[in-house]
Design an enzyme around this catalytic site. Structure first.
Site, PDB file in Angstrom:
ATOM      1  N   CYS A  55      25.736  49.507  63.837  1.00 54.01           N
ATOM      2  CA  CYS A  55      25.532  49.544  62.388  1.00 54.01           C
ATOM      3  C   CYS A  55      25.300  50.967  61.896  1.00 54.01           C
ATOM      4  CB  CYS A  55      24.344  48.668  61.992  1.00 54.01           C
ATOM      5  SG  CYS A  55      24.524  46.931  62.451  1.00 54.01           S
ATOM      6  N   ARG A 138      29.411  40.809  61.025  1.00 57.05           N
ATOM      7  CA  ARG A 138      29.986  41.946  60.293  1.00 57.05           C
ATOM      8  C   ARG A 138      31.096  41.424  59.358  1.00 57.05           C
ATOM      9  NH1 ARG A 138      27.694  46.173  62.879  1.00 57.05           N
ATOM     10  NH2 ARG A 138      27.153  45.739  65.045  1.00 57.05           N
TER      11      ARG A 138
END
Length: 228
Positions: A55, A138
């Protein structure tokens, strides 16, 4: 009741649907979607958690490309199931300590939604229990200026996204909307584009037999327009 029957059903908006409306607290203050983004394209994306390595690379890359997206009339909105204070601490750490692929002192200037109750994440099907019941996958939703969902991409927790591909999709969709064309496989800006196929036998015959500057056909149903 079987385990599969006990699993919460995941729902999500589909391509062509109106994007769900929401108000949310973010690192940039409260946002009211889609009202605050009228006339703009939006990339709404989720990430599993703050202070995680994949991330971190994604946020640095998105932040470094924010002005490129704004040149395409496109705004970014991030989301994870973390508090606003965790977001702020993580983004400060990125700016002050992390250097990656030549990027450093990166300041994230787009809003990141604090979604501890998973309200927004569940609206968009970002929580998928077989992957994780307390983290968002995601997900990427590309939403047009009419607040319609135009593209959806989902990635697993373990693999980062390709932001250049997301930018390419924005460019391609904007070009298709403006010029009534389609783009072929692996299209990049500047490549030739596809002219919509004819809707009748007569139109198909005319297309093959009629010469137009910049047009070339592989068969009656697949014709291109030269871009250079």
């Amino acid at each position: 009741m079987s385990e599969s029957e006990n699993t919460e059903r995941v729902t999500m908006p589909l391509i062509g649907d109106d994007a769900p409306k929401f108000k949310a607290d973010t690192t940039m203050g409260e946002i009211n979607f889609p009202e605050d983004y009228k006339g703009k394209w939006v990339i709404l994306f989720s990430h599993p958690a703050d202070f995680t390595p994949v991330c971190t690379t994604e946020f640095m890359t998105f932040a470094s490309m924010q002005e490129e997206f704004r040149e395409l009339n496109t705004e970014l909105i991030g989301l994870s199931i973390d508090s606003k204070y965790a977001h702020i601490a993580w983004l400060r750490t990125i700016k002050e300590k992390i250097e990656y692929k030549g990027m450093k002192n990166v300041e994230v200037m787009f809003p990141v939604i604090a979604d501890l109750k998973m309200e927004v994440a569940k609206m968009f099907g970002m929580v998928q229990p077989n992957a994780s019941d307390n983290q968002a996958v995601r997900a990427v939703f590309i939403i047009d200026p009419e607040a319609k969902v135009r593209a959806i991409l989902y990635y697993p927790l373990s693999n980062g996204r390709n932001m250049d591909e997301i930018k390419r999709m924005i460019i391609a969709m904007q070009k298709s909307d403006k010029e009534n064309i389609a783009t072929p496989a692996n299209w990049m800006p500047g490549d030739d584009v596809i002219i919509p196929p004819p809707g009748s036998c007569g139109a198909a015959k005319e297309r093959i037999e009629t010469e137009e500057e910049g047009k070339y056909c592989l068969d009656w149903f697949i014709c291109f327009r030269k871009e250079s």
